[in-house]
Scaffold this active site. Sequence first.
Site, PDB file in Angstrom:
ATOM      1  N   SER A 175       0.882  -1.352  -0.650  1.00 56.75           N
ATOM      2  CA  SER A 175      -0.493   0.139   0.381  1.00 56.75           C
ATOM      3  C   SER A 175       0.933   1.090  -0.211  1.00 56.75           C
ATOM      4  O   SER A 175       0.481   2.270  -0.472  1.00 56.75           O
ATOM      5  CB  SER A 175      -1.455   0.130   1.429  1.00 56.75           C
ATOM      6  N   HIS A 203      -4.952  -4.015  -2.529  1.00 54.68           N
ATOM      7  CA  HIS A 203      -5.155  -2.943  -3.065  1.00 54.68           C
ATOM      8  C   HIS A 203      -4.574  -3.947  -5.205  1.00 54.68           C
ATOM      9  O   HIS A 203      -3.887  -2.640  -5.438  1.00 54.68           O
ATOM     10  CB  HIS A 203      -3.642  -1.468  -3.054  1.00 54.68           C
ATOM     11  N   LYS A 235     -11.981   0.285  -1.022  1.00 55.19           N
ATOM     12  CA  LYS A 235     -10.810   0.258  -1.775  1.00 55.19           C
ATOM     13  C   LYS A 235     -11.470   0.585  -4.358  1.00 55.19           C
ATOM     14  O   LYS A 235     -12.326   1.773  -4.252  1.00 55.19           O
ATOM     15  CB  LYS A 235      -9.486   0.174  -2.001  1.00 55.19           C
TER      16      LYS A 235
END
Length: 399
Positions: A175, A203, A235
């Site tokens: 990240s 991610h 996300k």
Amino acid sequence: MRDFATELEARKAEGLYRVRRQVSGPQQPRLTADGERRLSFCSNDYLGLANHPATRDALVSALSETGLGGAASHLICGHHDAHHHLEERLAAFTRRESALLFSTGYMANLGVISALAGRGDTVFSDRLNHASIIDGCLLSRATVQTYPHGDVATLAAKLSATPGHKLVVTDGVFSMDGDVAPLKELARVCRRYDALLMVDDAHGLGVLGPQGRGSVLAEGLSTDDVPLLVGTLGKAVGTSGAFVAGSALMMDYLVQKARTYIYTTAMPPALARATAASLDVIEQGDERRIHLRALTTRFREGAQALGYTLMPSNTPIQPILVGGNEAALALSQALEAKGLLVTAIRPPTVPVGEARLRVTLSAAHTEADVDTLLAALASVAPPSPSTLSTLSMPIRSVS
């Protein structure tokens, strides 16, 4: 009694003090923060789905049928058919047998790691893993061994010297650096030394792999290679919550053993419906991913031409390495003065001496947005200590 006020002042002096921004309106590249319109490059909304009409409409439509609150844990009376349908969709999306919903990615990692390892076992963790993985390892009460970032050879040596049950945990996309774990090599050494491999692809999901199915499938790896896959929904998916996916046997085991699943209220069922709608958009979103890759290339080429030091990342996470805490904060503040939000990231989130600006790109950004950021970076000049010392402005911490 501890002097908490003195501790806070010490954090300010070290450039480590954090404050919150107050955002008004939806999450999108141009947003209102602390009452000012800003162009944001610090959100994890990689595909621009946090304010997508399809997910908003699905949420509103579901409310009249499902109500709002989950009201109970999944094992009491909170497991709604909307949750069950989303788990099936997530399993199919990740090409796995089964999936299990968690309230947050943090709780998923705490629950899964502490369920799969305990006293007498050993957990191996990449040195740059997310805080939720680190805390999950500690909570498990297993012996924890870290290995240098992405260093498969060192991990293999540690695995070969360790008897008993072994769990290897890594981020898929890291990240703060934006690089991808060496998943094929990790899977190979885990098979060789009979270790269980768990990947947190928070991610990578939505961004990497065929139809955005993540970093594991981008490498062509199956459940046999990576038995446990964790992902977040807040996300690239644009909603909230998290999940773990794997074999039906492993999901059944986690239902019995993962405390952060057993003892937590289920997510609002309407949110589960909205998340399923978002998965439909992701599967059909190759154009978004193509655009996002083009923006990433445009930014990297432009920033490097200006003399900035970037991390080796081909993902939407594009850190600008600065070094000192105060220098990173000053550069962030200089960009904010020009109407841009780019967060300064400092220890303990990153190693001491590696403070940085974490630029994150979204498919909702335009080429003109990226050019605006590059123009602002050009006007500030590359972040050398001598340059940043001339930025005579009050420093206000943002992360």
